[in-house]
Design an enzyme around this catalytic site. Structure first.
Site: not given
Length: 318
Positions: A23, A25
């Site tokens: 994931k 940022d």
């Protein structure tokens, strides 16, 4: 078109039906190429093509495709949302080109939604991923990152490396534009910090502050020299009895000026009631930025077991 969204989860799902990705940022975008013309749109369907000139070369790869991915700014090898904020709102092309030299971005591509005029959203993830890998999209500012079979192992690795977390996807899942689906699940790493309250703001629209409800608190972390550095405004988690109890505490600590050694942004300072830095609270946050600001903090509760001097001894409130 709006991108498909993931639902929050406490842990990555296990088993052969799932695949797992880092994931990142960054800023979610869709990258559309038609007849040599590139269009980059945000999650809210805003055209941000001018902000990211590094991606222009994708228009030369194939005549027709639609990609889903994340634009990321790296700072010392790690994604930095703070660094990305310098780029994501730039609308003037020349300004964006200048920033691209000093603060470049990379597009991490993780899905293929259209290819040569064919809509692929109804295909399972496995089919879309196979086609995406066959395209060999690996350029100077775009890359297709790896996927992983073991979500728990990836979660540990991303925590160790300071990355944002893990997204897990069901291999058989279709792509559902604009919808949040349990077929995609996200597990972010959120850290907790003990922070001191330096001010409070009434809830918007609650009337006079003396009779209002608590809307947010302004908090700080030790500056390393016995003072308090402003760390941000916390509003999430203050609904109901939690906010009532905290408001009672901070009202009793009223002060005439800000306790923070640095300047509080006007957007946060306006309407704030300053308090003596004596109430310690616990917050959960996605990240502590390089500027020592809490990103997306949530209030967890008062730390009655800690005094402000205890935070000064620790040095960072963590």
């Amino acid at each position: 078109m709006r991108p498909m969204l993931a639902t929050a989860a406490d842990a990555p799902p296990a088993g052969p039906d799932w695949v797992h990705e880092v994931k990142w940022d960054g800023m979610r975008v869709l990258v559309d190429v038609r007849d040599g013309r590139l269009t980059v749109t945000s999650r809210t369907e805003r055209d941000v093509t001018a902000a990211f000139p590094e991606l222009d070369g994708i228009a030369d790869t194939y005549d027709d495709l639609l990609l889903d991915g994340e634009v990321v700014a790296l700072d010392e090898g790690l994604p930095s949302f703070h660094a990305l904020t310098e780029r994501m709102h730039v609308g003037e092309r020349r300004r964006a080109e200048t920033l691209a030299r000093s603060r470049p971005v990379t597009l991490f591509v993780f899905d293929l939604l259209r290819l040569f005029g064919q809509d692929l959203t109804g295909q399972p993830w496995t089919a879309r991923r196979r086609l995406l890998e066959e395209l060999e999209l690996d350029g100077p500012s775009w890359h297709v990152p790896q996927v992983h079979d073991d979500g728990e192992a990836l979660l540990r690795v991303t925590a160790d490396q300071g990355l944002e977390g893990v997204v897990s996807k069901r291999r058989s899942a279709r792509y559902l534009p604009g919808r949040r689906s349990p077929d995609w699940r996200k597990v972010p790493h959120r850290r907790t910090y003990s922070v001191v309250v330096g001010g409070w703001r009434p809830e918007a629209g609650s009337g006079a502050s003396s009779a209002g409800r608590l809307g947010a608190v302004l908090v700080g972390l030790p500056d390393g020299a016995g003072g308090w550095r402003y760390a941000g405004r916390v509003g999430s988690g203050l609904a109901g009895s939690a906010g009532v109890a905290l408001l009672r505490r901070v009202r009793a600590a009223g002060a005439g000026s800000s306790p923070f050694v640095d300047e509080v942004p006007r957007v946060d300072a306006d309407g704030t009631h300053w308090v003596e830095p004596r109430v310690v609270v616990e917050v959960r946050t996605l990240q502590l930025t390089s500027g020592h600001r809490l990103r997306q903090p949530t209030y967890l509760g008062v730390r009655s077991d800690l005094a402000p001097d205890d935070l000064q001894e620790v040095g960072d409130g963590g």
